[in-house]
Scaffold this active site. Structure first.
Site, PDB file in Angstrom:
ATOM      1  N   ASP A 160       0.100   6.177  -6.847  1.00 15.25           N
ATOM      2  CA  ASP A 160      -0.851   7.290  -6.780  1.00 15.25           C
ATOM      3  C   ASP A 160      -0.439   8.338  -7.813  1.00 15.25           C
ATOM      4  O   ASP A 160       0.613   8.973  -7.661  1.00 15.25           O
ATOM      5  CB  ASP A 160      -0.839   7.932  -5.385  1.00 15.25           C
ATOM      6  CG  ASP A 160      -1.689   7.157  -4.385  1.00 15.25           C
ATOM      7  OD1 ASP A 160      -1.956   5.974  -4.657  1.00 15.25           O
ATOM      8  OD2 ASP A 160      -2.062   7.740  -3.357  1.00 15.25           O
TER       9      ASP A 160
ATOM     10  N   HIS B 149       0.857  -1.194   0.000  1.00 13.29           N
ATOM     11  CA  HIS B 149       0.000   0.000   0.000  1.00 13.29           C
ATOM     12  C   HIS B 149       0.889   1.238   0.000  1.00 13.29           C
ATOM     13  O   HIS B 149       1.916   1.273   0.684  1.00 13.29           O
ATOM     14  CB  HIS B 149      -0.879  -0.018   1.263  1.00 13.29           C
ATOM     15  CG  HIS B 149      -1.757   1.196   1.423  1.00 13.29           C
ATOM     16  ND1 HIS B 149      -2.732   1.527   0.520  1.00 13.29           N
ATOM     17  CD2 HIS B 149      -1.787   2.157   2.376  1.00 13.29           C
ATOM     18  CE1 HIS B 149      -3.347   2.627   0.910  1.00 13.29           C
ATOM     19  NE2 HIS B 149      -2.788   3.037   2.038  1.00 13.29           N
ATOM     20  N   ASN B 150       0.506   2.265  -0.781  1.00 11.64           N
ATOM     21  CA  ASN B 150       1.319   3.489  -0.851  1.00 11.64           C
ATOM     22  C   ASN B 150       2.801   3.157  -1.015  1.00 11.64           C
ATOM     23  O   ASN B 150       3.664   3.656  -0.270  1.00 11.64           O
ATOM     24  CB  ASN B 150       1.113   4.348   0.412  1.00 11.64           C
ATOM     25  CG  ASN B 150      -0.258   4.997   0.452  1.00 11.64           C
ATOM     26  OD1 ASN B 150      -0.988   5.015  -0.540  1.00 11.64           O
ATOM     27  ND2 ASN B 150      -0.619   5.520   1.601  1.00 11.64           N
TER      28      ASN B 150
ATOM     29  N   HIS C 201       1.412  11.324  -2.333  1.00 17.26           N
ATOM     30  CA  HIS C 201       0.180  11.170  -1.574  1.00 17.26           C
ATOM     31  C   HIS C 201      -0.581  12.483  -1.671  1.00 17.26           C
ATOM     32  O   HIS C 201      -0.225  13.470  -1.014  1.00 17.26           O
ATOM     33  CB  HIS C 201       0.502  10.811  -0.121  1.00 17.26           C
ATOM     34  CG  HIS C 201      -0.625  10.127   0.590  1.00 17.26           C
ATOM     35  ND1 HIS C 201      -1.138   8.925   0.173  1.00 17.26           N
ATOM     36  CD2 HIS C 201      -1.329  10.470   1.691  1.00 17.26           C
ATOM     37  CE1 HIS C 201      -2.107   8.558   0.990  1.00 17.26           C
ATOM     38  NE2 HIS C 201      -2.257   9.476   1.923  1.00 17.26           N
TER      39      HIS C 201
ATOM     40  N   GLU D 116       1.364  -0.157  -5.502  1.00 14.08           N
ATOM     41  CA  GLU D 116       0.409   0.940  -5.682  1.00 14.08           C
ATOM     42  C   GLU D 116       1.130   2.181  -6.196  1.00 14.08           C
ATOM     43  O   GLU D 116       2.232   2.511  -5.746  1.00 14.08           O
ATOM     44  CB  GLU D 116      -0.303   1.269  -4.368  1.00 14.08           C
ATOM     45  CG  GLU D 116      -1.395   2.319  -4.575  1.00 14.08           C
ATOM     46  CD  GLU D 116      -2.187   2.619  -3.326  1.00 14.08           C
ATOM     47  OE1 GLU D 116      -3.379   2.955  -3.464  1.00 14.08           O
ATOM     48  OE2 GLU D 116      -1.629   2.536  -2.211  1.00 14.08           O
TER      49      GLU D 116
END
Length: 543
Positions: free
Chosen positions: A143, A111-112, A156, A141
């Site tokens: 973003d 995640h992230n 983020h 991941e």
């Protein structure tokens, strides 16, 4: 023949074993070694040829080797080799069936991935992608946000985390994707870009990843509708929203933009005060989504009636936990047919993690963790995914895949014959000293992580002022209903006060990878690095 040297004090227990099987003789015969392998190590398929091969490998005294026997030094060398590690060495290679559909596997998921710290002011780094891939992670991941000069950036959103270029992330993934595993990598895009910058993203994916990028369905996948890890070796899959194709007439051709551009709401990032905005999927990016199309989860019944095998859902941990509690067997059944991704709540500003075991117990394949955050959840993740050669794909146990029997992981009523695990924590050696340099007051905690009714932990007593060779000789017994869903964690702690203790080292592995008999347990630091030569010595039996 010279007599064996007296054993070191920290391995006195191994010398005692040696003396029992040498039966008063100066060396251990191949036959006596075979008896030890059968009776103590439970290596029931071992034969005299196996015993002689161990003598050839570990005995350096030529006279003993010529007589097919083993001195104590040779026996000690064998007992401290990988042959006697608690982790089954057959599981250090890929040994599971890799021809099942992707839904049949737990898949190591980050995640992230870009973050090296917290979610507010942490650094975004390409090294974080390299680190995750080298740990066997198979779902990363990214973003994505609009950047200056038509260069999409990764960070983020709506926070002070630093930014890195999307093209650099893809270049890094392309360079390292298959360093430790040949099995497919899934790029999970959290896509906030304009249509124009999505087209730039699509071009980078195609140009940089080349033949590794999956751009069309396979002709004949071996596993049916959804391909297997073997079908997708050395392939990178894009997980994103995909346009719904609509049949067009000539008259409607001019309406193409309206009919083939899907709109969806982008989730608001934690800490954002901006309104949700509509995001339009660019066709060029949509075309790259083949087997991992992101759709919104509505309900299990809706998925059963409407979801396609190549569509997957993502849900935040709290929602997943609520569903698991309300309808655990439906969750398991859902995960037999579809990929589901669980991710940490946005309230975890420090990038902390939840316990992944509860969602593995429901058969969720993509249980996403913050890889940059050490602690129990990552220990469990590393423990599970060191299985099957560390390839990032672990076959789910039959209990999670059976269509004959409904399984509810949150229920305590499981009509299964229980397994008894008997474990003796004998001793430790070369435990790392704390920063103060003061000797430890160590104790060992053994934890079982599985379904709720199997999960428990037990401690040895504390040995005072001994880091080099603490001896506990503590017997523990555990009753386990579903060993195939269990992880076993050995944790050494330093007793710093009546009710306080500090982490020293740990090792986690699947129950099914435990070797029986006298075994040494390697220890890892909080960050997951080897603390060699620090180790524990244990005896394991289960039936």
């Amino acid at each position: 023949m010279k007599k064996s040297k007296p054993p070191s004090s920290r391995r006195a227990e191994i010398h005692q074993l040696y003396q029992v099987y040498a039966a008063g003789l100066e060396t251990l015969s191949a036959r006596a070694l075979l008896m030890f392998l059968h009776k103590e190590q439970k290596e029931l398929t071992a034969n005299e040829e196996k015993a002689e091969s161990l003598i050839d490998r570990f005995e350096i005294n030529e006279t003993a080797r010529e007589n097919s026997s083993m001195t104590f030094e040779g026996f000690l060398r064998y007992m401290e080799s990988k042959e006697c590690c608690v982790f089954n060495q057959a599981h250090t290679s890929v040994y599971q069936d890799m021809d099942q559909p992707l839904t049949s596997y737990f898949i190591s998921t980050s995640h992230n991935t870009y973050l090296t710290g917290d979610q507010l002011v942490g650094q975004s780094s390409l090294d974080a992608y390299v680190s995750a891939l080298r740990k066997g992670c198979r779902c990363l991941e990214i973003d994505c946000w609009d950047g200056p000069d038509m260069e999409p950036v990764v960070y983020h959103g709506h926070t002070l985390t630093s930014k890195i270029l999307f093209k650099d992330v893809i270049t890094t993934v392309g360079q390292h994707a298959f360093e430790v595993s040949a099995y497919p990598v899934i790029l999970s895009l959290e896509n906030h870009c304009s249509r124009e910058q999505q087209e730039v993203m699509a071009q980078y994916l195609i140009c940089i990843l080349g033949e590794n990028l999956l751009i069309a369905p396979l002709d004949h996948p071996t596993a049916g509708d959804l391909p297997s890890p073997n079908d997708l070796k050395y392939k990178i899959l894009i997980k994103n929203k995909k346009l719904k194709r609509q049949i067009k007439t000539e008259d409607a051709a001019e309406e193409e933009d309206h009919q083939t551009k899907a709109k969806f709401w982008s989730p608001r990032k934690a800490g954002s005060k901006k309104k949700k905005k509509k995001v339009v999927v660019a066709e060029a990016l949509s075309d790259l989504v083949i087997y991992t199309r992101s759709v919104k989860f509505i309900s299990f019944s809706h998925s059963r009636d409407n979801q396609n095998c190549y569509e997957n859902t993502s849900m935040e941990e709290k929602k997943a936990r609520k569903l698991l509690k309300a309808s655990g067997s439906d969750f398991v059944e859902h995960n037999q047919r579809f990929l589901s991704r669980i991710y940490p709540t946005g309230l975890r500003m420090s990038s902390s993690n939840y316990n992944p075991v509860e969602f593995w117990n429901a058969g969720s394949q993509l249980v996403a963790l913050n890889f940059q955050s050490p602690g129990l959840p990552m220990d469990l993740n590393d423990g599970l995914f060191q299985d099957n050669g560390g390839c990032g794909y672990v076959l789910k146990p039959a209990v999670l895949m059976s269509t004959q029997m409904r399984f509810d992981p949150s229920s305590s009523q499981h009509k299964r014959k229980s397994t008894s695990l008997l474990l003796k924590v004998i001793s430790g050696s070369n435990l790392p000293l704390p920063r103060s340099g003061k000797a430890l007051d160590p104790f060992v905690r053994v934890e079982i992580h599985g379904i709720a009714s199997d999960s428990c932990r037990k401690n040895t007593h504390t040995v005072k002022n001994n880091s080099l060779s603490p001896r506990w000789d503590t017997d523990m017994s555990f009753t386990i209903r579903l060993p195939e869903l269990c992880l076993v964690r050995f944790c050494v702690r330093d007793q710093t006060g009546i009710l306080s203790s500090e982490f020293v080292g740990q090792y986690t592995l699947p129950f099914k990878s435990l070797k029986k008999g006298y075994r040494w347990v390697p220890l890892l630091s909080k960050d997951g690095f080897s603390l060699d030569p620090a180790s524990l010595f244990v005896y394991i039996s289960h039936s």
